[in-house]
Design a protein around this motif. Structure first.
Motif, short mmCIF file in Angstrom:
data_model
loop_
_atom_site.label_atom_id
_atom_site.label_comp_id
_atom_site.label_asym_id
_atom_site.label_seq_id
_atom_site.Cartn_x
_atom_site.Cartn_y
_atom_site.Cartn_z
N ASP A 10 0.85 -1.16 0.08
CA ASP A 10 -0.07 0.01 0.05
C ASP A 10 0.92 1.16 0.17
OD1 ASP A 10 -2.24 -1.42 -0.15
OD2 ASP A 10 -2.73 -1.21 2.03
N SER A 11 2.06 1.26 0.89
CA SER A 11 2.85 2.36 0.76
C SER A 11 3.49 2.72 -0.60
CB SER A 11 3.94 2.29 1.95
OG SER A 11 4.90 1.23 1.56
N VAL A 12 3.76 1.53 -1.25
CA VAL A 12 4.46 1.81 -2.49
C VAL A 12 3.22 2.32 -3.55
CG1 VAL A 12 5.04 0.51 -4.73
CG2 VAL A 12 5.80 -0.05 -2.52
N LEU A 13 1.81 1.83 -3.52
CA LEU A 13 0.99 2.51 -4.36
C LEU A 13 0.76 4.13 -3.98
CD1 LEU A 13 -1.79 -0.15 -4.21
CD2 LEU A 13 -0.02 0.35 -6.19
N VAL A 14 0.59 4.26 -2.65
CA VAL A 14 0.57 5.82 -2.32
C VAL A 14 1.88 6.71 -2.85
CG1 VAL A 14 0.54 7.29 -0.27
CG2 VAL A 14 -0.69 5.14 -0.19
N GLU A 15 3.09 6.27 -2.63
CA GLU A 15 4.20 6.95 -3.24
C GLU A 15 4.21 7.06 -4.77
OE1 GLU A 15 7.33 9.17 -3.07
OE2 GLU A 15 6.35 8.51 -1.60
N ILE A 16 3.69 6.09 -5.49
CA ILE A 16 3.79 5.99 -6.92
C ILE A 16 2.68 6.88 -7.10
CG2 ILE A 16 2.99 4.68 -9.02
CD1 ILE A 16 5.70 4.05 -8.02
N ALA A 17 1.53 6.95 -6.62
CA ALA A 17 0.56 8.01 -6.90
C ALA A 17 1.11 9.20 -6.69
CB ALA A 17 -0.79 7.78 -5.82
N ALA A 18 1.63 9.48 -5.56
CA ALA A 18 2.12 10.94 -5.27
C ALA A 18 3.04 11.44 -6.41
CB ALA A 18 2.82 11.08 -3.89
N ARG A 19 3.90 10.54 -7.22
CA ARG A 19 4.79 11.01 -8.15
C ARG A 19 3.88 11.28 -9.20
NH1 ARG A 19 10.21 7.15 -6.88
NH2 ARG A 19 10.43 7.71 -4.89
#
Length: 600
Positions: A461-470
């Motif tokens: 989930d943290s990966v998805l949140v970070e990818i979404a931010a970028r």
């Protein structure tokens, strides 16, 4: 009414030749006279010792249950022009003889010398020219509590009688007009305003007292001569007074006083219904309902007054004014009742003053209370309007928030699939209408399942949140980024060609691959993305097909080694159906036909 008006205007201009002469010397005899052979009463010719002197022709002493009474007097001397005998009232029916001849009758006598109640009108009996000094006999029958002549009995000029009638009626009629006007106004407030029970009680009292004053005014007989009709109206209105008084007082008072007052006015209301009902069907004489009512009122009126006075120290200013005006009215009403039954010698009682004072006091109190209530309502409405405006703003904010939640992915904060569908349809129509460029990028996190398996779903989930931010940062001002589902994202770029979109995608992929991610101080390794690009009108003449074409290009990027961007080409489409048609079909249909509940 025209005749009545003419009399009011002209009566004051005429002068009588002799002043009114009261009849004060009376003799009486209980019982009824036997008839002579010719049918005339024998007592007209008798000077027996049974005749006794009395000071008043009303209720002579020694009645002892007698219902028949004879009275006689001598008519006075005078220089008369148009003489008449004026009698305020006869209890109950009677005949008047002068010179041994019947000159007037009120009511009808049967063979037993009895008769039915005929009302309580005033009487104006024509006298012959030679009446002076002659004896006058009156035959009376009454089953009422009173018997004889009530009120004034005097010889007068006809015009003096009319002047007295007008003078005695003017005040009552004027006050009744004012009171009935108050009744109409109170009725309007009852129908259309607040405090309906209070104004309704005022209207009931005003109607009852106003009609009672009209029915008791001597001028009533100049309007209509039906005495029983007027007495029925007087009875109904008179009997409703304690009902209205009880309703008014119970509206203001509290506690046990309110409960007792409610019982009292209900008792009187029941009496009105029963008494008038029995009179209408002929079971009871109207005259006999008065003493029963007066006996009841003699108990309940002081009780109501006592209940009000006991609460006086605890009452507000307007309530005290109500009790004071009620005390004044109740005192006059009790005095009038005592005079009517002979407990006090006859005299005119200004009951109309009490009626007017009580009605005006009540109207003033309720109008003041109504004004204060309106001011309170205005302040309350203003407060409510402010509260409604505040609640409306809060509701609008919540609606916007809910609307945002319905189009927002809760994990990444990006727009969700539902929002993408709306925006995609809109941009496709605009691109076709304007013949402008529209590009669609479909991106997928490479080997995302391995991240979940190795580091756990929280790390995924943290990966998805970070990818979404970028993604949000990279495409800010260029296009719309949405989470398409799972580890897939889409970017819709209006007015962007396929080459420009590929440049944006390659720059993004390069940035993501060169910045390793860390979750709870543990490196997650090198994260990469695969991207498929399709553009209108370069790849299709129908922009709605961009989603399928971008998915085919993404499939090609995955099978070409991942961590790359592939722009759709016709060869990719052919190659997909050649290499793995089943896999492509299943994967594409899975992505394009998600249920609304899983559009995250």
């Amino acid at each position: 009414m025209m005749a009545f008006t003419i009399l009011m205007v002209t009566s004051w201009t005429l002068q009588a030749s002799t002043s009114p002469q009261p009849l004060n010397q009376w003799e009486y005899r209980w019982g009824d006279s036997p008839p002579n052979v010719d049918g005339t009463p024998a007592w007209l010719y008798s000077d027996a010792l049974e005749w006794q002197s009395t000071a008043s022709p009303s209720n002579p002493p020694g009645r002892a249950g007698h219902q028949h009474l004879w009275l006689r007097t001598v008519l006075p001397e005078g220089n008369w022009s148009d003489p008449v005998l004026y009698i305020t009232s006869i209890d109950l029916i009677g005949q008047i003889y002068l010179d041994y001849e019947l000159i007037y009758r009120h009511g009808e006598f049967d063979d037993q010398g009895r008769g039915n109640f005929a009302g309580w009108p005033w009487h104006m009996v024509d006298l012959p020219e030679s009446f002076s000094g002659k004896p006058m006999y009156l035959r009376i029958f009454s089953y009422y509590t009173d018997i004889g002549l009530w009120g004034e009995v005097k010889v007068m000029e006809r015009i003096d009688v009319l002047k007295q009638i007008i003078r005695d009626s003017a005040q009552d009629l004027a006050i009744s007009a004012i009171v009935l006007l108050l009744a109409i106004l109170a009725t309007i407030f009852t129908l259309f305003g607040p405090e309906r029970r209070g104004f309704g009680s005022i209207a009931l009292f005003a109607y009852a007292s106003g009609l009672m004053l009209i029915a008791e005014a001597p001028a009533r007989q100049l309007i209509a001569s039906d005495a029983l009709m007027w007495d029925t109206l007087r009875a109904g209105s008179y009997y409703m007074l304690p009902v209205a008084l009880g309703l008014l007082l119970s509206h203001w008072l509290e506690g046990s006083a309110k409960r007792w007052l409610s019982q009292i006015w209900r008792l009187h209301l029941a009496y009105v219904i029963v008494a008038i009902g029995l009179v209408q069907i002929g079971t009871v004489s109207l005259s006999m309902t008065f003493p029963i009512f007066d006996a009841l009122l003699a108990v309940t009126l002081p009780a109501m007054l006592m209940l009000a006075l006991l609460r006086f120290p605890k009452l507000s200013l307007e309530q005290r004014l109500l009790v004071v005006s009620f005390t004044f009215f109740a005192s006059l009403l009790m005095t009038d009742m005592l005079v009517a039954h002979g407990f006090i010698s006859w005299r005119p009682i200004p009951l109309s003053y009490g009626t007017l004072a009580f009605s005006i006091a009540n109207a003033a109190i309720f109008l003041w209370h109504y004004r204060r209530t309106q001011q309170t309502l205005a302040m309350t409405n203003e407060t409510l309007e402010l509260q409604v405006a505040s609640r409306t703003a809060e509701l609008d904010r919540l609606v916007d928030e809910l609307k945002g939640l319905s189009f927002e992915d809760p994990l990444t904060g990006l727009h969700n699939r539902r929002h993408f569908n709306t925006v995609f349809d809109h941009e496709c129509r605009r691109a076709q209408q304007d013949n402008s460029h529209l590009s669609l990028l479909m991106l997928d996190v490479d080997h995302f399942k391995l991240i979940n398996d190795q580091f756990g779903h929280d790390a995924g989930d943290s990966v998805l949140v970070e990818i979404a931010a970028r993604l949000r940062q990279h495409f800010q001002g260029v296009g719309v980024v949405c989470r398409f589902g799972g580890e897939e994202f889409v970017a819709l770029l209006p007015a962007t060609t396929a080459d420009q979109s590929a440049e944006h995608a390659n720059a993004l992929l390069n940035t993501v691959s060169q910045q390793p991610l860390i979750y709870h101080e543990e490196p997650l390794g090198r994260i990469t993305l695969s991207c498929g690009v399709a553009a209108f009108p370069s790849h299709t003449e129908e922009p709605q097909k961009l989603l399928r074409l971008a998915d085919e290009a993404l499939y090609q990027a995955k099978h070409s080694g991942r961590n790359r961007c592939v722009v759709w080409a016709e060869s990719h489409h052919t190659q997909q159906f050649t290499l793995a048609p089943a896999d492509v079909s299943i994967g594409l249909m899975t992505r394009l036909n998600r249920l609304p509940g899983s559009d995250q």
